[in-house]
Motif scaffolding. Sequence first.
Motif, PDB file in Angstrom:
ATOM      1  N   LEU A 270       0.815  -1.212   0.000  1.00 49.09           N
ATOM      2  CA  LEU A 270       0.000   0.000   0.000  1.00 49.09           C
ATOM      3  C   LEU A 270       0.845   1.258   0.000  1.00 49.09           C
ATOM      4  O   LEU A 270       1.801   1.378   0.766  1.00 49.09           O
TER       5      LEU A 270
ATOM      6  N   PRO B 201      -2.651   6.443   1.305  1.00 56.49           N
ATOM      7  CA  PRO B 201      -4.075   6.341   0.957  1.00 56.49           C
ATOM      8  C   PRO B 201      -4.695   7.691   0.617  1.00 56.49           C
ATOM      9  O   PRO B 201      -4.218   8.738   1.055  1.00 56.49           O
TER      10      PRO B 201
ATOM     11  N   GLN C 195     -12.524   7.521   3.216  1.00 52.96           N
ATOM     12  CA  GLN C 195     -12.745   6.105   3.492  1.00 52.96           C
ATOM     13  C   GLN C 195     -11.485   5.280   3.249  1.00 52.96           C
ATOM     14  O   GLN C 195     -11.238   4.291   3.936  1.00 52.96           O
ATOM     15  N   GLU C 196     -10.689   5.670   2.267  1.00 52.29           N
ATOM     16  CA  GLU C 196      -9.486   4.888   1.961  1.00 52.29           C
ATOM     17  C   GLU C 196      -8.509   4.860   3.130  1.00 52.29           C
ATOM     18  O   GLU C 196      -7.785   3.891   3.307  1.00 52.29           O
TER      19      GLU C 196
ATOM     20  N   ASN D 101      -9.723   2.075   5.312  1.00 56.01           N
ATOM     21  CA  ASN D 101      -9.375   0.788   4.699  1.00 56.01           C
ATOM     22  C   ASN D 101      -7.887   0.501   4.858  1.00 56.01           C
ATOM     23  O   ASN D 101      -7.489  -0.615   5.209  1.00 56.01           O
ATOM     24  N   PHE D 102      -7.071   1.498   4.604  1.00 52.69           N
ATOM     25  CA  PHE D 102      -5.620   1.388   4.739  1.00 52.69           C
ATOM     26  C   PHE D 102      -5.242   0.968   6.161  1.00 52.69           C
ATOM     27  O   PHE D 102      -4.486   0.018   6.370  1.00 52.69           O
TER      28      PHE D 102
END
Length: 86
Positions: free
Chosen positions: A7, A10, A14-15, A18-19
């Motif tokens: 990764l 981000p 929202q990312e 998630n990250f």
Amino acid sequence: KELPLILLEPIKGQEVKNFNYLTKMGVGIYTREIKEIPEIVTHLFRHPNKLNLMRSKARELSRPNSAGEIARLLLDLAKERSTKED
């Protein structure tokens, strides 16, 4: 395919959640630089136990039918709403 994620930074919103979730759960590895990716991949291949652990965690978190589940939920909600309006 149950592969670990590499990764980069981000996207805000929202990312970021998630990250944080993926790195916390041991499925993702964070790097600041794209040029570090080959080194990370090499490291994982040289440490198969770590790679297998990350694959196992990816399998546990996997939701391969999530798009279908969401679509079904939305259809059910739409049907419920239209029934209430009748």
